[in-house]
Scaffold this active site. Structure first.
Site, PDB file in Angstrom:
ATOM      1  N   GLY A  13      14.732  69.902  77.960  1.00  0.00           N
ATOM      2  CA  GLY A  13      15.589  69.883  79.135  1.00  0.00           C
ATOM      3  C   GLY A  13      14.881  70.526  80.306  1.00  0.00           C
ATOM      4  O   GLY A  13      13.653  70.581  80.363  1.00  0.00           O
ATOM      5  N   CYS A  14      15.640  71.032  81.229  1.00  0.00           N
ATOM      6  CA  CYS A  14      15.082  71.660  82.417  1.00  0.00           C
ATOM      7  C   CYS A  14      14.254  72.884  82.025  1.00  0.00           C
ATOM      8  O   CYS A  14      14.700  73.723  81.244  1.00  0.00           O
ATOM      9  CB  CYS A  14      16.212  72.075  83.360  1.00  0.00           C
ATOM     10  SG  CYS A  14      15.631  72.914  84.837  1.00  0.00           S
ATOM     11  N   PHE A  15      13.061  72.989  82.570  1.00  0.00           N
ATOM     12  CA  PHE A  15      12.193  74.103  82.191  1.00  0.00           C
ATOM     13  C   PHE A  15      12.704  75.451  82.666  1.00  0.00           C
ATOM     14  O   PHE A  15      12.323  76.479  82.130  1.00  0.00           O
ATOM     15  CB  PHE A  15      10.743  73.891  82.594  1.00  0.00           C
ATOM     16  CG  PHE A  15      10.435  73.384  83.967  1.00  0.00           C
ATOM     17  CD1 PHE A  15      11.182  73.696  85.089  1.00  0.00           C
ATOM     18  CD2 PHE A  15       9.346  72.534  84.130  1.00  0.00           C
ATOM     19  CE1 PHE A  15      10.864  73.208  86.342  1.00  0.00           C
ATOM     20  CE2 PHE A  15       9.006  72.040  85.384  1.00  0.00           C
ATOM     21  CZ  PHE A  15       9.776  72.386  86.501  1.00  0.00           C
ATOM     22  N   TRP A  16      13.586  75.485  83.644  1.00  0.00           N
ATOM     23  CA  TRP A  16      14.126  76.765  84.108  1.00  0.00           C
ATOM     24  C   TRP A  16      14.834  77.503  82.982  1.00  0.00           C
ATOM     25  O   TRP A  16      14.743  78.723  82.876  1.00  0.00           O
ATOM     26  CB  TRP A  16      15.109  76.560  85.248  1.00  0.00           C
ATOM     27  CG  TRP A  16      14.556  75.983  86.501  1.00  0.00           C
ATOM     28  CD1 TRP A  16      13.242  75.869  86.873  1.00  0.00           C
ATOM     29  CD2 TRP A  16      15.309  75.428  87.575  1.00  0.00           C
ATOM     30  NE1 TRP A  16      13.141  75.281  88.103  1.00  0.00           N
ATOM     31  CE2 TRP A  16      14.393  74.996  88.570  1.00  0.00           C
ATOM     32  CE3 TRP A  16      16.669  75.249  87.798  1.00  0.00           C
ATOM     33  CZ2 TRP A  16      14.803  74.405  89.758  1.00  0.00           C
ATOM     34  CZ3 TRP A  16      17.071  74.661  88.994  1.00  0.00           C
ATOM     35  CH2 TRP A  16      16.146  74.251  89.954  1.00  0.00           C
ATOM     36  N   TYR A 163      22.959  76.231  89.286  1.00  0.00           N
ATOM     37  CA  TYR A 163      22.469  75.704  88.007  1.00  0.00           C
ATOM     38  C   TYR A 163      22.150  76.853  87.058  1.00  0.00           C
ATOM     39  O   TYR A 163      22.474  76.793  85.871  1.00  0.00           O
ATOM     40  CB  TYR A 163      21.226  74.836  88.233  1.00  0.00           C
ATOM     41  CG  TYR A 163      20.738  74.139  86.987  1.00  0.00           C
ATOM     42  CD1 TYR A 163      21.174  72.855  86.677  1.00  0.00           C
ATOM     43  CD2 TYR A 163      19.839  74.756  86.116  1.00  0.00           C
ATOM     44  CE1 TYR A 163      20.728  72.205  85.533  1.00  0.00           C
ATOM     45  CE2 TYR A 163      19.400  74.117  84.979  1.00  0.00           C
ATOM     46  CZ  TYR A 163      19.840  72.842  84.690  1.00  0.00           C
ATOM     47  OH  TYR A 163      19.407  72.206  83.546  1.00  0.00           O
TER      48      TYR A 163
END
Length: 186
Positions: A13-16, A163
């Site tokens: 998913g999102c690397f954050w 987010y």
């Protein structure tokens, strides 16, 4: 005193979110957000977001295996994202958000396969429900491209970002709870 440093390249998913969750664990020396698994040289975030590069948003996690075992790093990976979701995590959709592990050698590939098997015991749906199957791919490591500077340690730099609050915080908290013995003490 020498360290037993190892590096894993993981996408989920999102690397954050992965970045934030790994930074909370003792023994993690560094986390770099970036792109891998695709065919475009020096991709930008904007280009990767189109889904046309083949790259995944990923993290390169370097850790001291004498402080936090490799299996713990991998089990945390399967805790911080849902490996049953094909080419997306939550509302983030596209191959750039796929669940994938990028191995550097045969030993790492074996570790990744064992971790995926452990995750299947937790995540797999009852027999006959294909949508419940772990879909994490195990791919050979390719060229790594660091993401832009503003993506590095994004959660720490932007704790009030929507987010981060809605998606990253629950994932970080889930990893902190499941691996409390490895959480960094401030």
């Amino acid at each position: 005193m020498s360290k037993n440093l190892q590096t894993f390249v993981l996408a989920g998913g999102c690397f954050w979110c992965l970045d934030a969750a790994y930074r909370a664990l003792d023994g993690v020396e560094s986390v770099v957000s970036g792109y891998t698994g695709g065919s475009v040289d020096a991709p930008s975030y904007e280009l990767v977001c189109t889904g046309r590069t083949g790259h995944a948003e990923a993290v390169k996690v370097t850790f001291d295996a004498d402080v936090i075992p490799a299996d713990t790093i991998l089990d945390a990976y399967f805790t911080m994202h849902d490996p049953r979701q094909l080419d997306h995590q939550g509302a983030d959709t596209g191959t750039q958000y796929r669940s994938a592990m990028f191995f550097a050698d045969d030993a790492q590939k074996a570790l990744f396969e064992a971790a995926r098997d452990r995750a299947a015991d937790t995540w797999d749906a009852p027999i006959g429900r294909v949508e419940g199957t772990v879909v994490t791919t195990i791919e050979p490591a390719g060229t790594w491209w660091d993401a832009e500077d503003y993506h590095q340690d994004f959660f720490t730099k932007n704790p009030g970002q929507g987010y981060c609050l809605a998606v990253a915080v629950p994932k970080v908290n889930k990893v902190r709870a499941a691996f409390s013995q490895y959480v960094k003490v401030a």
